[in-house]
Write a protein that holds these residues in place. Structure first.
Motif, PDB file in Angstrom:
ATOM      1  N   ARG A  80     -29.351 -49.434 -57.299  1.00 28.23           N
ATOM      2  CA  ARG A  80     -28.965 -50.597 -56.496  1.00 28.23           C
ATOM      3  C   ARG A  80     -27.493 -50.515 -56.099  1.00 28.23           C
ATOM      4  NH1 ARG A  80     -32.281 -53.175 -60.414  1.00 28.23           N
ATOM      5  NH2 ARG A  80     -34.219 -54.009 -59.507  1.00 28.23           N
ATOM      6  N   LEU A  81     -26.654 -50.110 -57.038  1.00 24.31           N
ATOM      7  CA  LEU A  81     -25.237 -49.952 -56.731  1.00 24.31           C
ATOM      8  C   LEU A  81     -25.041 -48.845 -55.706  1.00 24.31           C
ATOM      9  CD1 LEU A  81     -22.263 -50.597 -57.207  1.00 24.31           C
ATOM     10  CD2 LEU A  81     -22.309 -49.030 -59.176  1.00 24.31           C
ATOM     11  N   MET A  82     -25.793 -47.762 -55.853  1.00 24.07           N
ATOM     12  CA  MET A  82     -25.697 -46.687 -54.874  1.00 24.07           C
ATOM     13  C   MET A  82     -26.050 -47.191 -53.480  1.00 24.07           C
ATOM     14  SD  MET A  82     -28.021 -43.328 -54.278  1.00 24.07           S
ATOM     15  CE  MET A  82     -27.721 -42.320 -52.820  1.00 24.07           C
ATOM     16  N   THR A 134     -27.757 -54.954 -48.109  1.00 24.18           N
ATOM     17  CA  THR A 134     -26.299 -54.992 -47.963  1.00 24.18           C
ATOM     18  C   THR A 134     -25.886 -54.793 -46.512  1.00 24.18           C
ATOM     19  OG1 THR A 134     -26.045 -54.102 -50.199  1.00 24.18           O
ATOM     20  CG2 THR A 134     -24.134 -53.980 -48.756  1.00 24.18           C
ATOM     21  N   ALA A 142     -25.896 -50.247 -52.268  1.00 22.89           N
ATOM     22  CA  ALA A 142     -24.876 -51.161 -51.745  1.00 22.89           C
ATOM     23  C   ALA A 142     -23.652 -50.393 -51.265  1.00 22.89           C
ATOM     24  CB  ALA A 142     -24.488 -52.170 -52.820  1.00 22.89           C
ATOM     25  N   LEU A 143     -23.200 -49.418 -52.060  1.00 18.78           N
ATOM     26  CA  LEU A 143     -22.040 -48.625 -51.669  1.00 18.78           C
ATOM     27  C   LEU A 143     -22.330 -47.770 -50.440  1.00 18.78           C
ATOM     28  CD1 LEU A 143     -20.738 -47.486 -55.180  1.00 18.78           C
ATOM     29  CD2 LEU A 143     -19.605 -49.065 -53.605  1.00 18.78           C
ATOM     30  N   SER A 191     -31.629 -51.956 -51.563  1.00 15.32           N
ATOM     31  CA  SER A 191     -30.259 -52.453 -51.726  1.00 15.32           C
ATOM     32  C   SER A 191     -29.409 -52.109 -50.513  1.00 15.32           C
ATOM     33  CB  SER A 191     -29.636 -51.857 -52.991  1.00 15.32           C
ATOM     34  OG  SER A 191     -28.291 -52.236 -53.123  1.00 15.32           O
ATOM     35  N   ALA A 205     -32.730 -48.149 -54.258  1.00 12.16           N
ATOM     36  CA  ALA A 205     -31.543 -47.739 -53.505  1.00 12.16           C
ATOM     37  C   ALA A 205     -31.702 -48.078 -52.024  1.00 12.16           C
ATOM     38  CB  ALA A 205     -31.303 -46.231 -53.672  1.00 12.16           C
ATOM     39  N   ARG A 255     -27.870 -45.961 -61.377  1.00 13.87           N
ATOM     40  CA  ARG A 255     -27.695 -47.289 -60.805  1.00 13.87           C
ATOM     41  C   ARG A 255     -28.053 -47.263 -59.315  1.00 13.87           C
ATOM     42  NH1 ARG A 255     -21.861 -49.030 -63.492  1.00 13.87           N
ATOM     43  NH2 ARG A 255     -22.511 -48.831 -65.678  1.00 13.87           N
ATOM     44  N   ALA A 277     -20.757 -43.767 -54.535  1.00 10.71           N
ATOM     45  CA  ALA A 277     -22.179 -44.053 -54.335  1.00 10.71           C
ATOM     46  C   ALA A 277     -23.056 -42.960 -54.928  1.00 10.71           C
ATOM     47  CB  ALA A 277     -22.470 -44.202 -52.837  1.00 10.71           C
ATOM     48  N   ALA A 294     -23.023 -42.973 -58.710  1.00 12.82           N
ATOM     49  CA  ALA A 294     -23.764 -44.112 -59.247  1.00 12.82           C
ATOM     50  C   ALA A 294     -25.263 -43.919 -59.109  1.00 12.82           C
ATOM     51  CB  ALA A 294     -23.347 -45.394 -58.532  1.00 12.82           C
TER      52      ALA A 294
END
Length: 427
Positions: free
Chosen positions: A175-177, A210, A179-180, A206, A203, A173, A166, A169
């Motif tokens: 959004r990926l961070m 999630t 989510a993770l 997201s 972030a 990224r 996370a 990322a």
């Protein structure tokens, strides 16, 4: 002479190509040290060699395996007071089913090894990019080795792998961070602190989406998913925590409390324990207040501040907790390693202190845990050393973060490093 001059003129460009190739190659020494130390850890958890102190593998072979049987039946072990984890922790407990050709404990250790390897690969990849360094990969390799077999006998290394992914990322990224981070928080809560330094709203959005989606899914499909929220309400003060030092010393002056296995850990129970636990909670609230003040006062967030802030946040909540279990150091080593991947990070000294705390940790648990439980001089000395190192790391890291982002002048970077940092800035 002309061809020779042309060769000289081209030499820097050729050298740069060689250097770039070298940054992408997996360092032989790093990989060798990782293999040797991890082979030794496996020999300990598989009981080929016996590590000094109590058997750390019983958590997997007895407790985790028992939870596995309950979770396999479609419900959470909410009647078990030792189950104190968010719902996604069930995925880690059930994960040995992915290796049906091994028994439960063996499969768990292999998956813990793979999570360890995943962290190493992530750190090495991040460390090979422009403006980065492989110091983080080396710190991870050394820190896990120093903590001993406890790392593979807890699922915290899996959570740390998610947290490291996370943070790495997060620069490009968000959004990926997010989510993770949300997934990590539903594994073991603490990864929510990774958002402490997140500048991008994406972030946060997201992470909220999630977490909300997964929480709804667990709540609708699995009874008892959120029983963990009240599971620790009646806990005492764990014998390795910062507050426990009060009672370790007080036992030598007539304090009449007890040391008992309670809520899955060895705790102090008796007169004034609730007072110390209340003080610990108050300090945690104070730590949260400091983080809020930092976010309000922050003037700049250089790219490395994302990992630095997460490291500081987890340090703050670790040292103020009623519990400091040995596996908590896995989280700190992982976050410190991400910090050291960036050349601009100011966390070198706190990371070194955490590394030293890993050595003190393996000595106090499991090697000399009987001395800790007995509150003898050796046990108290080891706890003072470990907790003192963590406290010093926390104060130093918080001070550096404040100076770097609030009060001090902006850091001056060489032109090439500055360009590399700008290219990796959060979007």
């Amino acid at each position: 002479m002309a061809p020779q001059a042309a060769t000289t003129r081209d030499a820097p460009e050729l050298g740069a190509q060689v250097d770039m190739t070298g940054t992408r190659r997996f360092p032989l020494w790093l990989f060798t040290v990782w293999i040797l130390t991890r082979a030794l850890l496996l020999l300990f958890v598989f009981r080929v060699f016996v590590f000094p102190g109590p058997d750390v593998t019983t958590d997997v072979s007895v407790i985790y395996h028992g939870w596995y049987e309950t979770l396999s039946a479609g419900t959470f072990p909410h009647d078990d007071v030792t189950w104190q984890y968010p719902p996604a922790a069930a995925l880690a407990i059930l994960s040995p089913a992915l290796l049906p050709f091994l028994d439960y404990a063996q499969a768990f250790y292999v998956l813990a090894l793979l999570a360890d390897l995943a962290v190493l690969c992530l750190l090495r990849y991040a460390g090979g990019r422009p403006g980065r360094t492989v110091r983080g990969a080396w710190l991870w390799t050394a820190g896990v080795a120093l903590l001993g077999p406890t790392v593979y006998a807890r699922y915290d290394v899996m959570v740390t792998a998610v947290a490291v992914a996370a943070l790495l990322a997060g620069a490009g990224r968000p959004r990926l961070m997010g989510a993770l981070t949300a997934f990590g928080a539903l594994l073991k809560v603490w990864p929510v602190l990774l958002l402490a330094g997140a500048a991008s709203r994406r972030a946060w959005y997201s992470a909220a989406a999630t977490a909300g989606g997964l929480a709804l899914l667990f709540g609708l499909t699995a009874p008892g998913s959120f029983a963990f929220l009240t599971a620790q309400r009646d806990r005492g003060t764990e014998v390795e925590s910062m507050g426990s030092l009060v009672f370790h010393v007080a036992r030598h002056f007539g304090w009449k409390g007890q040391v008992l296995l309670n809520y899955g850990s060895v705790e102090f129970l008796g007169p004034y324990v609730d007072w110390v636990s209340t003080v610990a909670l108050a300090l945690t609230v104070t730590a949260f207040g400091w983080l809020l003040l930092w976010r309000v006062r922050v003037r700049r967030l250089p790219p490395h501040a994302l990992a630095d802030a997460a490291f500081v946040a987890v340090l703050l909540f670790t040292v103020t907790s009623r519990v400091i279990s040995p596996q908590y150091l896995v989280w700190l080593v992982g976050l410190a390693a991400v910090c050291l991947c960036r050349r601009g990070s100011r966390m070198t000294l706190p990371a070194g202190l955490v590394l030293a705390a890993c050595l003190a940790t393996v000595l106090e648990f499991p090697v000399c845990f009987a001395n800790v439980v007995a509150s003898d001089r050796l046990g108290i000395a080891l706890l003072l050393a470990r907790n003192g190192l963590l406290l010093l790391a926390t104060v130093t890291a918080a001070r550096q973060l404040w100076r770097d982002t609030v009060s001090g002048p902006p850091p001056t970077l060489p032109p090439r490093t500055a360009r590399a940092e700008e290219s990796l800035a959060p979007s």
